[in-house]
Design a protein around this motif. Structure first.
Motif, PDB file in Angstrom:
ATOM      1  N   ALA A 103       3.664  10.864  -6.084  1.00 39.86           N
ATOM      2  CA  ALA A 103       4.898  11.478  -6.598  1.00 39.86           C
ATOM      3  C   ALA A 103       4.715  11.907  -8.051  1.00 39.86           C
ATOM      4  O   ALA A 103       5.386  12.815  -8.525  1.00 39.86           O
ATOM      5  CB  ALA A 103       6.065  10.503  -6.486  1.00 39.86           C
ATOM      6  N   GLY A 104       3.772  11.274  -8.754  1.00 36.64           N
ATOM      7  CA  GLY A 104       3.512  11.593 -10.147  1.00 36.64           C
ATOM      8  C   GLY A 104       2.644  12.821 -10.369  1.00 36.64           C
ATOM      9  O   GLY A 104       2.486  13.272 -11.503  1.00 36.64           O
ATOM     10  N   LEU A 105       2.048  13.361  -9.303  1.00 37.30           N
ATOM     11  CA  LEU A 105       1.253  14.582  -9.441  1.00 37.30           C
ATOM     12  C   LEU A 105       2.170  15.787  -9.656  1.00 37.30           C
ATOM     13  O   LEU A 105       3.341  15.753  -9.290  1.00 37.30           O
ATOM     14  CB  LEU A 105       0.414  14.817  -8.184  1.00 37.30           C
ATOM     15  N   SER A 106       1.599  16.830 -10.237  1.00 36.88           N
ATOM     16  CA  SER A 106       2.365  18.053 -10.407  1.00 36.88           C
ATOM     17  C   SER A 106       1.658  19.181  -9.670  1.00 36.88           C
ATOM     18  O   SER A 106       0.549  19.560 -10.072  1.00 36.88           O
ATOM     19  CB  SER A 106       2.495  18.391 -11.887  1.00 36.88           C
ATOM     20  N   PHE A 129       0.833  -1.209   0.000  1.00 41.54           N
ATOM     21  CA  PHE A 129       0.000   0.000   0.000  1.00 41.54           C
ATOM     22  C   PHE A 129       0.867   1.258   0.000  1.00 41.54           C
ATOM     23  O   PHE A 129       0.613   2.199  -0.761  1.00 41.54           O
ATOM     24  CB  PHE A 129      -0.933   0.012   1.220  1.00 41.54           C
ATOM     25  N   GLU A 130       1.899   1.278   0.830  1.00 44.37           N
ATOM     26  CA  GLU A 130       2.769   2.457   0.919  1.00 44.37           C
ATOM     27  C   GLU A 130       3.487   2.724  -0.395  1.00 44.37           C
ATOM     28  O   GLU A 130       3.561   3.862  -0.854  1.00 44.37           O
ATOM     29  CB  GLU A 130       3.780   2.276   2.055  1.00 44.37           C
ATOM     30  N   ARG A 131       4.009   1.679  -1.001  1.00 46.62           N
ATOM     31  CA  ARG A 131       4.753   1.840  -2.256  1.00 46.62           C
ATOM     32  C   ARG A 131       3.852   2.359  -3.367  1.00 46.62           C
ATOM     33  O   ARG A 131       4.206   3.293  -4.100  1.00 46.62           O
ATOM     34  CB  ARG A 131       5.373   0.495  -2.654  1.00 46.62           C
ATOM     35  N   LYS A 132       2.658   1.775  -3.507  1.00 49.56           N
ATOM     36  CA  LYS A 132       1.737   2.200  -4.567  1.00 49.56           C
ATOM     37  C   LYS A 132       1.272   3.645  -4.370  1.00 49.56           C
ATOM     38  O   LYS A 132       1.225   4.416  -5.329  1.00 49.56           O
ATOM     39  CB  LYS A 132       0.529   1.259  -4.625  1.00 49.56           C
ATOM     40  N   MET A 163      -6.983  14.535  -5.699  1.00 49.56           N
ATOM     41  CA  MET A 163      -6.110  13.680  -4.899  1.00 49.56           C
ATOM     42  C   MET A 163      -6.865  12.442  -4.415  1.00 49.56           C
ATOM     43  O   MET A 163      -6.335  11.321  -4.458  1.00 49.56           O
ATOM     44  CB  MET A 163      -5.539  14.467  -3.719  1.00 49.56           C
ATOM     45  N   ALA A 164      -8.111  12.612  -3.986  1.00 47.57           N
ATOM     46  CA  ALA A 164      -8.918  11.486  -3.526  1.00 47.57           C
ATOM     47  C   ALA A 164      -9.205  10.512  -4.675  1.00 47.57           C
ATOM     48  O   ALA A 164      -9.159   9.293  -4.501  1.00 47.57           O
ATOM     49  CB  ALA A 164     -10.224  11.972  -2.912  1.00 47.57           C
ATOM     50  N   THR A 193      -5.766   4.234  -7.514  1.00 50.35           N
ATOM     51  CA  THR A 193      -4.585   3.464  -7.127  1.00 50.35           C
ATOM     52  C   THR A 193      -4.988   2.232  -6.328  1.00 50.35           C
ATOM     53  O   THR A 193      -4.470   1.135  -6.549  1.00 50.35           O
ATOM     54  CB  THR A 193      -3.606   4.344  -6.320  1.00 50.35           C
ATOM     55  N   LEU A 194      -5.919   2.387  -5.399  1.00 53.19           N
ATOM     56  CA  LEU A 194      -6.399   1.231  -4.633  1.00 53.19           C
ATOM     57  C   LEU A 194      -7.026   0.184  -5.552  1.00 53.19           C
ATOM     58  O   LEU A 194      -6.854  -1.018  -5.346  1.00 53.19           O
ATOM     59  CB  LEU A 194      -7.411   1.672  -3.573  1.00 53.19           C
ATOM     60  N   ASN A 195      -7.738   0.648  -6.577  1.00 53.44           N
ATOM     61  CA  ASN A 195      -8.385  -0.290  -7.502  1.00 53.44           C
ATOM     62  C   ASN A 195      -7.393  -1.084  -8.345  1.00 53.44           C
ATOM     63  O   ASN A 195      -7.761  -2.103  -8.916  1.00 53.44           O
ATOM     64  CB  ASN A 195      -9.367   0.445  -8.411  1.00 53.44           C
ATOM     65  N   THR A 196      -6.146  -0.610  -8.455  1.00 55.56           N
ATOM     66  CA  THR A 196      -5.152  -1.338  -9.255  1.00 55.56           C
ATOM     67  C   THR A 196      -4.374  -2.364  -8.442  1.00 55.56           C
ATOM     68  O   THR A 196      -3.572  -3.110  -9.009  1.00 55.56           O
ATOM     69  CB  THR A 196      -4.133  -0.367  -9.893  1.00 55.56           C
ATOM     70  N   LEU A 197      -4.583  -2.422  -7.131  1.00 52.98           N
ATOM     71  CA  LEU A 197      -3.801  -3.342  -6.297  1.00 52.98           C
ATOM     72  C   LEU A 197      -3.966  -4.802  -6.710  1.00 52.98           C
ATOM     73  O   LEU A 197      -3.015  -5.570  -6.660  1.00 52.98           O
ATOM     74  CB  LEU A 197      -4.164  -3.184  -4.824  1.00 52.98           C
ATOM     75  N   LYS A 198      -5.163  -5.202  -7.114  1.00 50.28           N
ATOM     76  CA  LYS A 198      -5.372  -6.611  -7.463  1.00 50.28           C
ATOM     77  C   LYS A 198      -4.656  -7.027  -8.739  1.00 50.28           C
ATOM     78  O   LYS A 198      -4.451  -8.198  -8.979  1.00 50.28           O
ATOM     79  CB  LYS A 198      -6.855  -6.949  -7.517  1.00 50.28           C
TER      80      LYS A 198
END
Length: 142
Positions: free
Chosen positions: A19-22, A10-13, A91-92, A98-103
């Motif tokens: 970090a990719g936001l501007s 979770f932390e890494r993702k 941001m939300a 991002t959470l949806n891509t964990l699987k």
């Protein structure tokens, strides 16, 4: 599989996503930093991972249980007040996607997130930052 390995996923993702936001947004983790990074007017994200259940009972008395780790994840996105909700909601939305891509993550841990709640705004008159929070249950297997 360990709780630390799940937390690390979770932390890494989340760190990579924000970090990719501007401009990039720092992510704070459970029990690591005491103070928000960059002062009172800086955007940041706080990630909280909790584990309310780590095993399930089985039918026979000979077995003690099977490892099924259930948890919950909360992502709180902070930003300056009186700037509107657009950036906080972006941001939300990034946290939710991002959470949806964990699987689909190719690791030894398979984490699957359930229904995501939020974004829920919290605006306190005493705090110079506004925040929105999303949260979701998850199951991790490894």
């Amino acid at each position: 599989m360990s709780l630390q390995t799940i937390r690390s996923l979770f932390e890494r993702k989340m760190t990579t996503a924000f970090a990719g936001l501007s401009p990039s947004v720092p992510v704070m983790y459970d029990n690591v930093q005491e103070e928000p990074p960059g002062g009172a007017n800086t955007e940041y994200v706080q990630l909280i991972v909790s584990f309310p259940s780590i095993s399930e009972p089985v039918v026979t008395k000979a077995e003690s249980g099977i490892e099924v780790i259930r948890g919950s994840v909360q992502v709180s996105c902070y930003g300056p007040k009186a700037k509107g909700m657009k950036r906080l909601e972006e941001m939300a939305a990034l946290a939710a996607s991002t959470l949806n891509t964990l699987k689909t993550e190719d690791t030894t841990i398979r984490a699957s997130v359930g229904e995501i709640s939020g974004p829920i705004p919290v605006i306190n008159s005493n705090n110079p930052l506004a925040l929105v929070t999303i949260s979701a249950p998850f199951i991790a297997k490894g």
